[in-house]
Structures are given as C-alpha cells and as structure tokens.
Design a protein around this motif. Structure first.
Motif, PDB file in Angstrom:
ATOM      1  N   LYS A 127       0.813  -1.224   0.000  1.00 33.56           N
ATOM      2  CA  LYS A 127       0.000   0.000   0.000  1.00 33.56           C
ATOM      3  C   LYS A 127       0.844   1.270   0.000  1.00 33.56           C
ATOM      4  O   LYS A 127       0.320   2.356  -0.288  1.00 33.56           O
ATOM      5  CB  LYS A 127      -0.913   0.029   1.232  1.00 33.56           C
ATOM      6  N   ASP A 307      -5.998   2.180  -3.042  1.00 37.27           N
ATOM      7  CA  ASP A 307      -5.797   1.280  -1.906  1.00 37.27           C
ATOM      8  C   ASP A 307      -4.470   1.611  -1.238  1.00 37.27           C
ATOM      9  O   ASP A 307      -3.436   0.995  -1.524  1.00 37.27           O
ATOM     10  CB  ASP A 307      -5.821  -0.170  -2.394  1.00 37.27           C
ATOM     11  N   LEU A 312      -6.001   1.060   4.532  1.00 31.31           N
ATOM     12  CA  LEU A 312      -5.590  -0.176   5.200  1.00 31.31           C
ATOM     13  C   LEU A 312      -5.744  -0.045   6.710  1.00 31.31           C
ATOM     14  O   LEU A 312      -6.303  -0.929   7.368  1.00 31.31           O
ATOM     15  CB  LEU A 312      -4.142  -0.501   4.841  1.00 31.31           C
TER      16      LEU A 312
END
Length: 361
Positions: A127, A307, A312
């Motif tokens: 990420k 993302d 996250l």
C-alpha cells in the motif's frame, strides 16, 4: 549538531514504546476484539451489531479483547472457541502479548494479519506507493503554491490582490477535500460532464506495456484529480502562515535599516527577511506531510479507489485486525518522528546561526 541528532535518535525508542503501550491499553478496553469477530462470523452474525459479543461474553469477560472468558457461549463448541483464542494469541495475558509484540517489532517483524492471510510488512509495502504518491506530491505542490502566494500577499498587504486571493483561499479552506474530490469526478471524470481523467486506481490496466514516458504520463494522469482535491483543501493554512510570518519580519527594525541603506526590495525580501520568516514554515512541514500522508488522504483514497495505507489502517481498526493496526501505527509513528528530526535539522540549513547545543543547555 551530531550530539543533538544522537540524543534525538535515542529518544525515539522510549517515545515509540510509550505510544505503543498507550494504544495497546486503549485497544484492550475496546469491545469486539478479533476473537469476538471470528465467533460472530461463525455464528452467522455481523460483528458490528454486537449481537454475538453479548451472547458470548457470559458476564465474566474482561474489558476488551484481552483475557475474555467465553463460558456460556451458545451454538459453538467451547473447544472451538478456545482454539480461536489460541490462534489469535489471546490465551496469553495482556502483558505477555505486549512483550511478545515488542520483541517481534525489535526485529521489524510485525506478524501476520488476522483476516487477510498476508504478512503485515507485505501489506504495508503493497500500500505504500499509493500513500507516498498522494502525500509527497500533494505536500510538494502545496508548498510550491503557498509560499510564493503568501510572499506575494505579504508584499501587497491590503491591496485588491490580497483581498481577492484571501477570499478564494477561505472558500477553498471551508470546503472539505472530499467534497472537492466528488465535484472533480462529476466534472472531469465521467460523472456528468467530461471524461478527461480516470476516476479510480493509480495506474491503467496496460501500465506494464507502456513506455517509460507513457508510464510517467499515465501515473500523473491518474493522480491529477486526487492531488488537486488534497491541495485545494489544505493549502490555505500554509499560505496565511507564510504571509503572516513575512509581515511580522517586514515590520522589524533590521528591515527598515536595510532599506535605509538603499537595498532593493528583492534584496531585502530574499536576502534578509526570507531566512528568518521561513523558520516557522519549515517547522510546520513534518505535520503537513504526515497529516496528508496518513490521515488527510483517507477519504480521497476511498473516493478514487486508491488502496493506500490510510484505507488499510481504517479497515484494520474496524475489523480489529490488531497486527495490522499496530504495524501501521509503528511505521506511522517512526516515520513521523524521523521527519520531525529532519525538520529540526533543516533549521540549520536555512539559518546556520541556530545552535542546538546552546538550546539544549
């Protein structure tokens, strides 16, 4: 300077320890840990409703996930519940789990996600490009716009230029970045008018097949709208801070003396005022970068389907994925402390007269 840097680096260790300990204690008091989440799924309930948690707590549970006692649970074999507790490490006491976590983190081993079937380090590295892209380019563009604009407003204080730009900046500050993001999608990403920019993702599907120039153009093409939304919603504070810093310095005696000696406006502004006024601006760089890097881009990541680390960490907190929560917290905190140290060191690059040893004394 070297002694100061060493002291600051050593101070990072207890700071990290204190932050991890405080958050660990807070999480223990939060209801609905990973064990409850898994039991709720097995029983067919949505963990967010808390239905399963109330059924399995049995009145003898410790606050939060730590040391919960699931006697009295209905519908699941107590042996299965115990296996779940062992699987997530909750068969051990909270101090023991914290100590195991610290030993692993000392080796940069953040463990494995409870629900994603992947190592936390791999998830963070996966990420990281999205968050670095948003944070780095947004902060860079924000400074490139805000500092010249703030200087121009300071030198033209009270003029029509100052009034009109202040009005535009206040409007931009009043509207949240995520609303700008929605507006940009509606206008330029196929919402209702034009389809000039993509509305999701960091790269195109055929990114690997493009040339180096094509990859660069595709990369910035996808970042154009998210970065625009972030910059418009965040550059007001820095612009006014720059203006006020320069106004404060322009009114000081050394500026009057420099002008009396016949120095030009640019020589006074950039040869004398700039170095002193920029100290306050540099002090705000770490917080500006970290703010956009980790928190300010969360909704932008959601809106543009990016993302990144913000998304996250948010999903991990909601699902009580503790290895991911603490792994990202550790990385965020460590990077924030290092960037803060870099900001302090940059003081001396702007003004070599600063002496950290004398300040410490």
């Amino acid at each position: 300077m070297l002694a100061y840097i060493v002291r600051r680096l050593l101070l990072i260790i207890p700071t990290l320890l204190g932050i991890l300990l405080l958050n660990f204690i807070i999480i223990q008091a939060a209801p609905g840990g990973p064990v409850e989440q898994m039991i709720a799924k097995l029983e067919g309930f949505d963990a967010a409703t808390g239905g399963a948690t109330s059924r399995i707590s049995g009145g003898g549970a410790e606050a939060g996930a730590a040391g919960a006692n699931y006697r009295g649970a209905q519908g699941l074999d107590p042996k299965l519940i115990e296996e779940i507790r062992v699987m997530y490490g909750f068969d051990k006491s909270a101090p023991e789990r914290f100590w195991i976590m610290l030993k692993s983190y000392a080796q940069l081993d953040f463990g494995k996600s409870f629900f994603r079937d992947a190592q936390v380090t791999d998830l963070i590295l996966e990420k990281m490009p999205v968050s670095i892209s948003l944070g780095l380019w947004s902060t860079l563009i924000m400074y490139l716009i805000s500092i010249p604009l703030g200087i121009a407003k300071a030198t033209r204080h009270g003029s029509s230029f100052d009034v009109w730009t202040s009005s535009a900046i206040i409007v931009g500050y009043a509207i949240p970045a995520f609303l700008f993001a929605v507006l940009l999608i509606v206008l330029f990403a196929g919402g209702s008018y034009f389809s000039w920019f993509p509305s999701r993702g960091l790269t195109s599907n055929d990114f690997d097949e493009l040339s180096l120039t094509g990859k660069m153009l595709d990369y910035f093409w996808h970042l154009a709208l998210p970065i625009t939304a972030l910059v418009i919603g965040n550059f007001a504070t820095l612009t006014f801070l720059t203006k006020n810093s320069f106004l404060d310095e322009i009114g000081k005696q050394y500026v009057v003396t420099a002008r009396a000696k016949g120095l030009t406006q640019n020589r006074v502004l950039y040869g004398h005022v700039f170095r002193n006024a920029m100290l306050l601006i540099i002090a705000g760089f770490p917080s500006a970068f970290i703010g956009i890097f980790f928190t300010g881009s969360l909704l932008i990541e959601v809106i543009f389907s990016l993302d990144g680390l913000g998304l996250l960490g948010f999903e991990a907190a909601i699902s009580r994925d503790y290895p991911v929560v603490f792994g990202t917290l550790f990385m965020f905190t460590l990077l924030g402390l290092v960037v803060k140290l870099i900001g302090d060191i940059t003081y001396t690059l702007v003004d070599p007269r600063i002496d950290f040893d004398s300040r410490e004394g």
